[in-house]
Write a protein that holds these residues in place. Structure first.
Motif, PDB file in Angstrom:
ATOM      1  N   ALA A  76       0.823  -1.211   0.000  1.00  0.00           N
ATOM      2  CA  ALA A  76       0.000   0.000   0.000  1.00  0.00           C
ATOM      3  C   ALA A  76       0.858   1.262   0.000  1.00  0.00           C
ATOM      4  O   ALA A  76       0.641   2.179  -0.797  1.00  0.00           O
ATOM      5  N   VAL A  77       1.847   1.299   0.864  1.00  0.00           N
ATOM      6  CA  VAL A  77       2.714   2.478   0.943  1.00  0.00           C
ATOM      7  C   VAL A  77       3.552   2.606  -0.332  1.00  0.00           C
ATOM      8  O   VAL A  77       3.716   3.704  -0.872  1.00  0.00           O
ATOM      9  N   GLU A 106      -8.443  -5.910  -3.927  1.00  0.00           N
ATOM     10  CA  GLU A 106      -9.179  -5.177  -2.894  1.00  0.00           C
ATOM     11  C   GLU A 106      -8.265  -4.217  -2.152  1.00  0.00           C
ATOM     12  O   GLU A 106      -8.643  -3.076  -1.861  1.00  0.00           O
ATOM     13  N   LEU A 107      -7.047  -4.659  -1.859  1.00  0.00           N
ATOM     14  CA  LEU A 107      -6.066  -3.789  -1.208  1.00  0.00           C
ATOM     15  C   LEU A 107      -5.830  -2.533  -2.046  1.00  0.00           C
ATOM     16  O   LEU A 107      -5.875  -1.409  -1.533  1.00  0.00           O
ATOM     17  N   LEU A 108      -5.599  -2.716  -3.336  1.00  0.00           N
ATOM     18  CA  LEU A 108      -5.323  -1.562  -4.194  1.00  0.00           C
ATOM     19  C   LEU A 108      -6.547  -0.666  -4.355  1.00  0.00           C
ATOM     20  O   LEU A 108      -6.408   0.556  -4.479  1.00  0.00           O
ATOM     21  N   ALA A 114      -8.450   5.582  -0.365  1.00  0.00           N
ATOM     22  CA  ALA A 114      -7.835   6.352   0.718  1.00  0.00           C
ATOM     23  C   ALA A 114      -7.081   7.560   0.160  1.00  0.00           C
ATOM     24  O   ALA A 114      -7.154   8.655   0.730  1.00  0.00           O
ATOM     25  N   ASN A 115      -6.367   7.359  -0.949  1.00  0.00           N
ATOM     26  CA  ASN A 115      -5.662   8.488  -1.550  1.00  0.00           C
ATOM     27  C   ASN A 115      -6.645   9.568  -2.006  1.00  0.00           C
ATOM     28  O   ASN A 115      -6.404  10.760  -1.803  1.00  0.00           O
ATOM     29  N   GLN A 116      -7.745   9.154  -2.606  1.00  0.00           N
ATOM     30  CA  GLN A 116      -8.741  10.120  -3.081  1.00  0.00           C
ATOM     31  C   GLN A 116      -9.352  10.898  -1.916  1.00  0.00           C
ATOM     32  O   GLN A 116      -9.407  12.127  -1.933  1.00  0.00           O
TER      33      GLN A 116
END
Length: 136
Positions: A76-77, A106-108, A114-116
């Motif tokens: 993720a990071v 699903e992770l991506l 989260a970024n949005q």
């Protein structure tokens, strides 16, 4: 990273004794017979190589978080930071620890969302709700 490295990787045969000791620990710890290119380029600074390896070993060691969860956090990071090398490396490691394609997708999706929403919150600056603040 698909481009040319900034410094050439230092292969085991050409490494100093100090670097070989770290390489040996990496292979022993990971139960593999090869050193990946990330460590080979760090080997130009043996102190940085050793320090980074020791820190990584400590952080990724068994603890309160499951090893697969740690790898997924690394993905993720890495995806968020745009680190192609780390995304590939830790995706391979997470798959080896049992991550499915469905979990990766699903992770991506969560990372993208989260970024949005992080960008929206950073731009709009809503006050933090009292219910979200730590108690005690």
């Amino acid at each position: 990273m698909t481009g040319k490295p900034v410094v050439p990787p230092i292969e085991y045969e050409a490494a100093s004794d100090e670097v070989r000791a770290v390489y040996d620990d990496i292979m022993r710890t990971r139960k593999v017979d090869w050193i990946n290119n990330f460590w080979k380029v760090l080997a130009h600074d043996p102190a940085l190589l050793r320090r980074t390896w020791e820190d990584l070993k400590q952080v990724m060691a068994p603890g309160a978080l499951d090893p697969l969860v740690k790898e997924m956090l690394y993905i993720a990071v890495s995806a968020t930071n745009g680190c192609e090398y780390c995304t590939y490396s830790h995706t391979a490691s997470a798959r080896a620890k049992g991550m499915s394609e469905a979990q990766l997708m699903e992770l991506l999706a969560v990372v993208g969302m989260a970024n949005q929403t992080n960008r929206l919150a950073n731009g709009l600056r809503p006050p933090v709700d009292p219910q979200f603040e730590p108690r005690g």
